[in-house]
Design an enzyme around this catalytic site. Structure first.
Site, PDB file in Angstrom:
ATOM      1  N   THR A  14      -7.045  -2.798  -3.873  1.00  0.00           N
ATOM      2  CA  THR A  14      -7.398  -3.211  -2.512  1.00  0.00           C
ATOM      3  C   THR A  14      -8.478  -2.337  -1.875  1.00  0.00           C
ATOM      4  OG1 THR A  14      -5.023  -3.637  -2.195  1.00  0.00           O
ATOM      5  CG2 THR A  14      -6.402  -3.856  -0.270  1.00  0.00           C
ATOM      6  N   THR A  47      -8.725  -8.030  -2.261  1.00  0.00           N
ATOM      7  CA  THR A  47      -8.163  -7.532  -3.523  1.00  0.00           C
ATOM      8  C   THR A  47      -8.115  -8.635  -4.578  1.00  0.00           C
ATOM      9  OG1 THR A  47      -6.236  -6.401  -4.479  1.00  0.00           O
ATOM     10  CG2 THR A  47      -5.770  -8.138  -2.906  1.00  0.00           C
ATOM     11  N   GLY A  84      -1.532  -1.120  -1.920  1.00  0.00           N
ATOM     12  CA  GLY A  84      -0.346  -0.856  -2.729  1.00  0.00           C
ATOM     13  C   GLY A  84       0.480  -2.109  -2.923  1.00  0.00           C
TER      14      GLY A  84
HETATM   15  N1  GLY Z   1      -1.976  -4.807  -2.012  1.00  0.00           N
HETATM   16  C1  GLY Z   1      -2.471  -5.731  -2.917  1.00  0.00           C
HETATM   17  C2  GLY Z   1      -1.495  -6.618  -3.502  1.00  0.00           C
HETATM   18  O1  GLY Z   1      -0.311  -6.333  -3.560  1.00  0.00           O
HETATM   19  O2  GLY Z   1      -1.885  -7.657  -3.992  1.00  0.00           O
END
Ligand code: GLY
Length: 324
Positions: free
Chosen positions: A185, A203, A237
């Site tokens: 991300t 992301t 995360g």
């Molecule tokens: N934080 C990115 C995801 O879990 O896809």
């Protein structure tokens, strides 16, 4: 003897003091002063992204334009393993992208599970500005993209991502662990010279996720939340834990109650620590800024860092963390 009037005066004075001390962050802040421009973004690639965003902010541009330009740099970097088209694929070999954006007026847009779109944050902005909706997903999002001048690219996996996927396929072990070395991300939050806040989050999601899985990054209130009267927060995360606890929204509400950005991030991490799932191997990092330009971060595990750019320069800072 304390008269009733004195008592009321004293109480008001103590409350004001408490509120100043609770909200005092890592930046010199004199109550009443407008925040100078500031840009914050997750992980070390945030340094480059901040520089791109700073070009806009430092010329008096809008925070919204700055965060879009900043994260586009990361999205366009095919060497990045967890953002943009160069990211790791899902377990079926598809790179599926999630992104969102939010401005100072509460306008927001999001795209989830899109394939072949190089700049999903710009697509999220188009959803925000050109449709009555907030979220478009999958094929519908791609159809909207094509209708609005975006090109769908079908170049397949990068050689690096292909090798990583083939290696993963040998065991096909589905375990959504966040590797502290691979990160994920980019979330960026910024305040412009007019004192307005905006944010973006983008992301390719957890590596080798189930096909169709969407994480926190495109979910307003989870991966990103902006309230121009209070502040902004973003997450990185394990998305499932962030969604479960409405992470970024929680942080902004904690700042509204007078907590400093770092305290607010810590409180949101503490909520994750009560998860019904085993979170000992998971990482979540939060990053927040309040309306006055005070900022802070907190994560579950060691290793989360973030880039901070203001008029004194651009630097990488380490977050404090829970599992010591
Ligand atoms: N934080 C990115 C995801 O879990 O896809």
């Amino acid at each position: 003897m304390t008269t009733r009037r004195n008592f009321i005066r004293l109480s008001a004075f103590s409350a004001a003091l408490l509120s100043v001390s609770k909200s005092f962050g890592k930046r010199n802040y004199e109550p009443g002063n407008a925040a100078a421009p500031i840009i914050l973004s997750t992980w070390k690639w945030g340094l480059e992204a901040n520089e791109e965003a700073w070009k806009i902010i430092s010329r008096g541009g809008r925070a919204l334009d700055a965060v879009e330009a900043g994260v586009r740099l990361t999205e366009g970097d095919l060497g990045n393993v967890s953002v943009g088209l160069g990211g790791n694929p899902d377990r079926d070999g598809h790179v599926t992208l999630d992104a969102c954006i939010m401005d100072e007026k509460g306008n927001c847009g999001s795209v989830c599970f899109v394939e072949g779109i190089r700049y999903p944050t710009s697509l999220a902005r188009a959803v925000m500005e050109k449709t009555p909706h907030i979220i478009l997903v999958g094929e519908g999002a791609v159809q909207f993209a094509k209708e609005n001048g975006f090109t769908q690219e079908n170049n397949g996996l990068t050689p690096r991502a292909n090798t990583a996927w083939k290696k993963w396929l040998k065991k096909s072990k589905y375990k959504p662990e966040v590797n502290p070395d691979s990160h994920d991300t980019i979330g960026m939050i910024a305040i412009d010279a007019s004192g307005n806040l905006s944010g973006a989050c983008t992301t390719s999601g957890l590596p080798f996720k189930m096909h169709g899985r969407v994480g926190d990054s495109p979910i307003i209130g989870a991966g990103l939340f902006v309230d121009n009267e209070v502040g902004a927060a973003t997450a990185t995360g394990n998305g499932e834990e962030v969604i479960r606890t409405c992470g970024s929204h929680t942080i902004v509400e904690m700042m509204r109650q007078g907590h400093s950005p770092e305290e607010a991030c810590r409180i949101a991490i503490e909520r994750i620590s009560k998860s019904p799932k085993d979170i000992r191997q998971l990482q979540v990092g939060y990053l927040a800024v309040n309306k006055h330009g005070e900022f802070g971060a907190y994560s579950l595990q060691k290793g989360f860092n973030y880039a901070m750019n203001d008029d004194k320069g651009n630097r990488l800072l380490d977050s404090d963390f829970m599992f010591k």
